[in-house]
Design a protein around this motif. Structure first.
Motif, mmCIF file in Angstrom:
data_model
loop_
_atom_site.group_PDB
_atom_site.id
_atom_site.type_symbol
_atom_site.label_atom_id
_atom_site.label_comp_id
_atom_site.label_asym_id
_atom_site.label_seq_id
_atom_site.Cartn_x
_atom_site.Cartn_y
_atom_site.Cartn_z
ATOM 1 N N PRO A 29 0.803 -1.229 0.000
ATOM 2 C CA PRO A 29 0.000 0.000 0.000
ATOM 3 C C PRO A 29 0.835 1.278 0.000
ATOM 4 O O PRO A 29 0.421 2.290 -0.582
ATOM 5 C CB PRO A 29 -0.830 -0.123 1.284
ATOM 6 C CG PRO A 29 -0.960 -1.584 1.487
ATOM 7 C CD PRO A 29 0.349 -2.161 1.047
ATOM 8 N N ILE A 32 1.781 1.763 -3.573
ATOM 9 C CA ILE A 32 0.598 2.219 -4.320
ATOM 10 C C ILE A 32 0.338 3.693 -4.049
ATOM 11 O O ILE A 32 0.026 4.467 -4.960
ATOM 12 C CB ILE A 32 -0.628 1.362 -3.947
ATOM 13 C CG1 ILE A 32 -0.405 -0.100 -4.353
ATOM 14 C CG2 ILE A 32 -1.887 1.898 -4.607
ATOM 15 C CD1 ILE A 32 -1.427 -1.062 -3.778
ATOM 16 N N THR A 55 -2.302 -2.807 -7.090
ATOM 17 C CA THR A 55 -3.507 -3.005 -6.288
ATOM 18 C C THR A 55 -4.091 -4.396 -6.515
ATOM 19 O O THR A 55 -4.581 -5.036 -5.574
ATOM 20 C CB THR A 55 -4.555 -1.933 -6.628
ATOM 21 O OG1 THR A 55 -4.011 -0.643 -6.335
ATOM 22 C CG2 THR A 55 -5.823 -2.126 -5.819
ATOM 23 N N TYR A 112 -11.157 1.719 -2.908
ATOM 24 C CA TYR A 112 -10.095 2.036 -3.864
ATOM 25 C C TYR A 112 -10.127 1.104 -5.066
ATOM 26 O O TYR A 112 -9.881 1.521 -6.197
ATOM 27 C CB TYR A 112 -8.735 1.954 -3.173
ATOM 28 C CG TYR A 112 -7.587 2.386 -4.057
ATOM 29 C CD1 TYR A 112 -7.392 3.728 -4.366
ATOM 30 C CD2 TYR A 112 -6.698 1.457 -4.593
ATOM 31 C CE1 TYR A 112 -6.352 4.139 -5.188
ATOM 32 C CE2 TYR A 112 -5.653 1.851 -5.407
ATOM 33 C CZ TYR A 112 -5.486 3.190 -5.703
ATOM 34 O OH TYR A 112 -4.457 3.591 -6.522
ATOM 35 N N VAL A 113 -10.438 -0.176 -4.842
ATOM 36 C CA VAL A 113 -10.433 -1.144 -5.942
ATOM 37 C C VAL A 113 -11.658 -0.971 -6.833
ATOM 38 O O VAL A 113 -11.543 -0.928 -8.066
ATOM 39 C CB VAL A 113 -10.374 -2.585 -5.393
ATOM 40 C CG1 VAL A 113 -10.613 -3.603 -6.509
ATOM 41 C CG2 VAL A 113 -9.022 -2.841 -4.738
ATOM 42 N N VAL A 128 -6.387 5.171 -0.366
ATOM 43 C CA VAL A 128 -5.215 4.299 -0.255
ATOM 44 C C VAL A 128 -4.392 4.649 0.987
ATOM 45 O O VAL A 128 -3.749 3.776 1.586
ATOM 46 C CB VAL A 128 -4.368 4.359 -1.544
ATOM 47 C CG1 VAL A 128 -3.594 5.651 -1.657
ATOM 48 C CG2 VAL A 128 -3.409 3.169 -1.612
#
Length: 450
Positions: A29, A32, A55, A112-113, A128
């Motif tokens: 993370p 990301i 991710t 987030y996904v 994130v």
């Protein structure tokens, strides 16, 4: 083989497997987040592709980290009932708070996904960031139980009964901050170097494709820079950890350095292995006065040797090898980062020679090995105590039997899970090659929100 050895082997195997996914689940993370920030700042589409693809990997790893963490929790209760009795009365607070940390991580990971194309750029960064916060908090809270085992606080035992319980004193035990800091920075380091390893391998595979090579070079440099920063911070934190051992667990520090006699101006022994009969480290290289300075920032510090303690209190002497392996790998990773930075930023070379990329490909696996060595050193070096100077490991192990069968079954489960993760990741990224994403910005990259 008695129940104690099998129980420790079973739980050690479980934690050794889980810690791979837990460390990457904390470290990725951060990568990301940096790639998302770089995309928002530079509008470079490559960083958006990195964030999206990393991710996907994070989601797969999280899917394994959750059940293996659950298994570890169940095994604590099944294998170590005497230990959990104390933890339940004194140190339940981290487990209770960790539920909320995991909730934050899972919730914002889902946002987030699945909603990245529907939220603003700032909200993507917030999402994130909260994933990172939840993952980091989970690691800190669970690791605090380990810190408590080494420096117990917040309770008394009288006539076999636990009294005067202070959960907050137990929570903020003497080694909480140092242990929490170590697990966090080492996880960040591991996530970064794993990205660097994959990028270096892809650069070797695509050295004739300038577009792919450039994309992976950006990922490599991001991984090396972040990995280098956190590997250096890990080393600094390790210095603080050594000082805690000197103050609170002196026999563990002595075993880590193969020191048998109490000594001022004590040398730091690098390499070799500890020989019990000769009470020395065979083929080790001594750095004069360094151990004394490491222990308390003074060359004349008196470092207590193993012979000051009953031999039954000695940790296994092979912890010296584990300690050296952990420190050696950390030093090598710092060297990798410096080399990559100098080659790209100082010498201004856009292409890395193959002889330099090959070492970078092993940086990620090496960082995982360092974490494994460090965890084994931390737990084995505390033996024979499960709670230092209060509760022996042999006194809290289960007596139900059939642990050997459980060990075999769980080992098979972990082998299957590990193979499944590799196959799923390989299948997904083979079906979705990066070149299909590089020149086709999604709504997310275009800044479209709904």
């Amino acid at each position: 083989m008695d129940d104690l050895v099998i129980a420790r082997s079973l739980f050690g195997t479980t934690m050794g497997f889980h810690i791979i996914f837990a460390s990457l689940g904390v470290g990725l993370p951060l990568m990301i987040l940096f790639s998302e920030i770089l995309f928002q700042k530079t509008k470079d589409h490559d960083y958006a592709v990195m964030a999206r693809r990393w991710t996907k990997g994070q989601a797969v790893l999280l899917g394994v980290a959750i059940p293996t963490g659950t298994i570890a929790g169940v095994q604590l209760a099944l294998l170590w009932p005497g230990f959990m009795e104390v933890i339940g009365k004194v140190m339940a607070l981290p487990f209770q708070i960790e539920i909320y940390a995991f909730f934050v991580e899972a919730l914002f990971m889902s946002i987030y996904v699945y909603a990245a194309d529907r939220i603003s750029p700032k909200m993507r960064i917030v999402s994130v960031s909260l994933v990172l916060l939840g993952a980091t908090a989970s690691a800190v809270l669970i690791t605090n139980v380990h810190a408590f085992e080494g420096t117990p606080a917040g309770f008394q035992i009288a006539n076999g009964e636990i009294i005067d319980v202070d959960p907050w004193a137990a929570f903020f035990n003497a080694s909480f901050l140092t242990t929490a800091g170590h697990v966090v920075v080492s996880a960040y380091m591991t996530g970064a170097f794993m990205i660097a390893s994959i990028a270096a391998y892809k650069m070797l595979r695509n050295h004739k494709n300038e577009r792919l090579y450039t994309f992976h070079r950006k990922a490599l440099m991001l991984g090396l820079v972040i990995g280098g920063i956190f590997s250096f911070l890990t080393a600094l934190n390790g210095h603080e950890s050594a000082q805690l051992l000197h103050e609170y667990q002196p026999e563990k520090l002595a075993a880590a350095e193969g020191l048998f006699e109490t000594t001022d101006y004590a040398p730091l022994t690098v390499g070799g292995w500890t020989d019990r009969e000769s009470q020395s480290v065979k083929f080790g290289i001594e750095i004069p006065w360094a151990l004394s300075f490491l222990a308390a920032d003074a060359f004349d510090t008196k470092v207590i040797g193993l012979n000051e303690f009953p031999e039954e209190y000695w940790p296994p002497l092979f912890v010296h090898t584990l300690f050296n392996a952990m420190v050696g790998i950390g030093s090598l990773l710092i060297l990798f980062s410096i080399t990559g930075f100098v080659w790209k930023r100082v010498l201004k070379k856009d292409h890395f020679p193959k002889w330099l990329l090959w070492p970078f490909t092993i940086a990620g696996p090496l960082s995982l090995m360092a974490i494994e060595f460090g965890w084994i050193f931390a737990c084995t070096g505390r033996q024979p105590w499960v709670i230092y100077r209060i509760l022996k490991t042999e006194d809290v192990v289960t007596t139900t039997g059939q642990i050997g069968l459980l060990f075999i079954l769980f080992t098979l489960v972990y082998l299957i899970l590990g193979a499944a993760v590799l196959l799923v990741l390989r299948y997904y990224f083979k079906r979705h090659p990066v070149e299909h994403e590089l020149d086709t910005p999604s709504d997310k990259e275009k800044g479209v929100t709904v």
